[in-house]
Design a protein around this motif. Structure first.
Motif: not given
Length: 185
Positions: A107-114, A116-121, A143-147, A179-181
């Protein structure tokens, strides 16, 4: 007629197609750093990574029971994996605490990627076993793959390649900074 001189043609006979060379992929295709058996320890890249510096191992963040690392052979820029420290192959063999931390880090990885990189999904997933496509089947990894819209084009289909706009070390630094911490290392 081609403007390539025969002496300059090191890749075969010119045929009107442009070539996109990705020689770094041969390491993946050839199985470099892939464990030869299911044993834990320095033979497993997911066991070995936490023993190195974050920058060297491309670790973005460390938790108590799991860590987040960039994929060396990413599907897209920012492709992360969440791995338990413990060498375990099957999701059902994780402890409740490990399941909770893998989920929280995902969940944190998804938030950080959003951020930093503004993925659409995202594509999220675990390949359980060789037949399911697990490249390293003996050490579980999520796997957490930004799209992004349009991120799949002719390159993976025709060129069997991916164009990644940023070096892995630069991606790791941007994600770790967001990353938050503060990551250890």
């Amino acid at each position: 007629m081609s403007d390539i001189e025969p002496a300059d043609d090191l890749a075969g006979v010119p045929d009107g197609f442009e070539r996109l060379w990705t020689p770094h992929r041969m390491a993946y295709i050839g199985g470099q750093d892939k464990p030869t058996d299911g044993e834990a320890g320095l033979g497993c890249p997911f066991c070995r990574a936490p023993t190195r510096t974050d920058e060297d191992a491309l670790i973005v963040a460390r938790g108590e029971l799991a860590f987040v690392v960039l994929n060396l052979y990413p599907y897209n820029s920012g492709h992360l994996m969440v791995c338990p420290y413990r060498h375990v192959a099957d999701y059902t063999d994780l402890t409740e605490a490990e399941v909770a931390e893998v989920a929280a880090l995902t969940r944190t990885a998804m938030g950080v990627l959003r951020e930093v990189s503004s993925p659409h999904g995202f594509n999220l997933g675990m390949n359980q076993g060789d037949v399911a496509g697990a490249g390293i089947a003996h050490h579980l990894h999520q796997h957490v793959v930004p799209r992004w819209g349009g991120d799949s084009n002719f390159l993976p289909i025709v060129g069997r390649s991916r164009a990644l706009p940023e070096l892995l070390g630069d991606t790791r630094a941007r994600l770790a900074a967001a990353w938050p911490t503060a990551p250890k290392g």
